[in-house]
Design a protein around this motif. Sequence first.
Motif, PDB file in Angstrom:
ATOM      1  N   ARG A   1       3.585 -21.583  20.228  1.00  0.00           N
ATOM      2  CA  ARG A   1       2.609 -22.548  19.702  1.00  0.00           C
ATOM      3  C   ARG A   1       1.573 -22.923  20.758  1.00  0.00           C
ATOM      4  O   ARG A   1       0.379 -23.046  20.472  1.00  0.00           O
TER       5      ARG A   1
ATOM      6  N   LEU B   1      -3.059 -21.418   9.591  1.00  0.00           N
ATOM      7  CA  LEU B   1      -1.942 -20.476   9.566  1.00  0.00           C
ATOM      8  C   LEU B   1      -1.456 -20.149  10.975  1.00  0.00           C
ATOM      9  O   LEU B   1      -0.271 -19.872  11.179  1.00  0.00           O
TER      10      LEU B   1
ATOM     11  N   LEU C   1       1.516 -21.961  12.334  1.00  0.00           N
ATOM     12  CA  LEU C   1       2.857 -21.638  11.851  1.00  0.00           C
ATOM     13  C   LEU C   1       3.553 -20.592  12.703  1.00  0.00           C
ATOM     14  O   LEU C   1       4.714 -20.265  12.452  1.00  0.00           O
TER      15      LEU C   1
ATOM     16  N   SER D   1       5.609 -18.858  15.650  1.00  0.00           N
ATOM     17  CA  SER D   1       6.740 -19.312  16.454  1.00  0.00           C
ATOM     18  C   SER D   1       7.345 -18.113  17.155  1.00  0.00           C
ATOM     19  O   SER D   1       6.765 -17.017  17.154  1.00  0.00           O
TER      20      SER D   1
ATOM     21  N   ARG E   1      -1.603 -22.785   2.864  1.00  0.00           N
ATOM     22  CA  ARG E   1      -0.623 -23.054   3.932  1.00  0.00           C
ATOM     23  C   ARG E   1       0.714 -23.492   3.326  1.00  0.00           C
ATOM     24  O   ARG E   1       1.780 -23.078   3.801  1.00  0.00           O
ATOM     25  N   ALA E   2       0.689 -24.323   2.285  1.00  0.00           N
ATOM     26  CA  ALA E   2       1.933 -24.761   1.658  1.00  0.00           C
ATOM     27  C   ALA E   2       2.678 -23.572   1.041  1.00  0.00           C
ATOM     28  O   ALA E   2       3.910 -23.498   1.112  1.00  0.00           O
TER      29      ALA E   2
ATOM     30  N   GLU F   1       4.273 -21.704   3.886  1.00  0.00           N
ATOM     31  CA  GLU F   1       5.441 -22.435   4.366  1.00  0.00           C
ATOM     32  C   GLU F   1       6.622 -22.255   3.421  1.00  0.00           C
ATOM     33  O   GLU F   1       7.784 -22.176   3.867  1.00  0.00           O
TER      34      GLU F   1
ATOM     35  N   LEU G   1       8.094 -18.882   4.191  1.00  0.00           N
ATOM     36  CA  LEU G   1       8.879 -18.934   5.430  1.00  0.00           C
ATOM     37  C   LEU G   1      10.196 -19.681   5.212  1.00  0.00           C
ATOM     38  O   LEU G   1      11.234 -19.325   5.800  1.00  0.00           O
ATOM     39  N   ALA G   2      10.165 -20.722   4.373  1.00  0.00           N
ATOM     40  CA  ALA G   2      11.405 -21.447   4.074  1.00  0.00           C
ATOM     41  C   ALA G   2      12.398 -20.544   3.343  1.00  0.00           C
ATOM     42  O   ALA G   2      13.616 -20.643   3.561  1.00  0.00           O
TER      43      ALA G   2
ATOM     44  N   ASP H   1      14.153 -18.510   5.923  1.00  0.00           N
ATOM     45  CA  ASP H   1      15.182 -19.300   6.602  1.00  0.00           C
ATOM     46  C   ASP H   1      16.422 -19.463   5.729  1.00  0.00           C
ATOM     47  O   ASP H   1      17.553 -19.471   6.232  1.00  0.00           O
TER      48      ASP H   1
END
Length: 314
Positions: free
Chosen positions: A142, A191, A194, A196, A219-220, A223, A226-227, A230
């Motif tokens: 970041r 973006l 985000l 990492s 962006r939402a 995300e 990406l969730a 995970d």
Amino acid sequence: MEPVYLRHAPPLTSTWFAGAALAAAVVGGRRWALCVALGHGVVDIAMRASLGLDITAAVPRGVVLLLLAGYSMGYLAHYALRAERRLAEAVEIEARTAERERLARSIHDSVLQVLAMVRRRGEEVGGEAAELGRLAGEQEVRLRTLVGSGPAAARPEEAGADAPSHPASRLSRAASPPGAASPAADLHMALAELASSRVTFAGPADPVRMPAHAVAEIRAAVEAALANVDRHCPEGTRVWLLLEDEGGEVAVTVRDDGPGMPPDRLEEARAQGRLGVSQSIRGRIRDLGGTTEVVTAPGEGTEIEMRVPLDGTG
């Protein structure tokens, strides 16, 4: 007998009044100049009519000359003001860039090297230290993204002088309806934040300007993708986030190297009432007038490609 030149030349008052019209053009622009010239013409003709003087063809010609002179001066003053503003912005950006480069050298020689060392040692030691190393690696990425990105502050005429630049401020604009007037925001910067230690971001060098509500929705959606990684993929799954500016539209791709899934699994999930991809991703992109394509297969990871028009009006 009245001389011929008086019947053809503009009245002397038009010449005197040209100073006022030109001054109005410099101060207030073309509209002020046109109003002053027209006002002079109306008053001149009214005074001549009330005093019983002849209204020759030279009178309206004088008004026309005033209109042309005032409009031309206002046009030149407008572009001179824009050129001066652009020059001031260029000097400001150059100063910010020089300061950013100075800070980047200092951060690279201190903070980034320490974070990189913590990440490597954490991976070597394992256990709780590995988690600490992972967090240090994410902060390293970041910080590198923040330091390496160029100045992205929008100009006042593009985003408004009071447009906030904090990510939370940008995302809060999502509450405004898509059809409402919305300031511009930079999708590239939104973006890039985000990225990492396991999410690699790639995008164009220049900012990608879109309405702020569209940037927040895209962006939402990313995300949410990406969730899903995970939630459904093993720990350590790598993710690649790609942004492409294709002129009339933008393409955002989220690809992972996870286990993948059968192509019909998404339809089964939607039928079971699990609306993560259907609403959180496809629904948001559809409301922006875009399309979403999901490519996946067992053992081949998952790729989600979202395409949205640059105006983001839906």
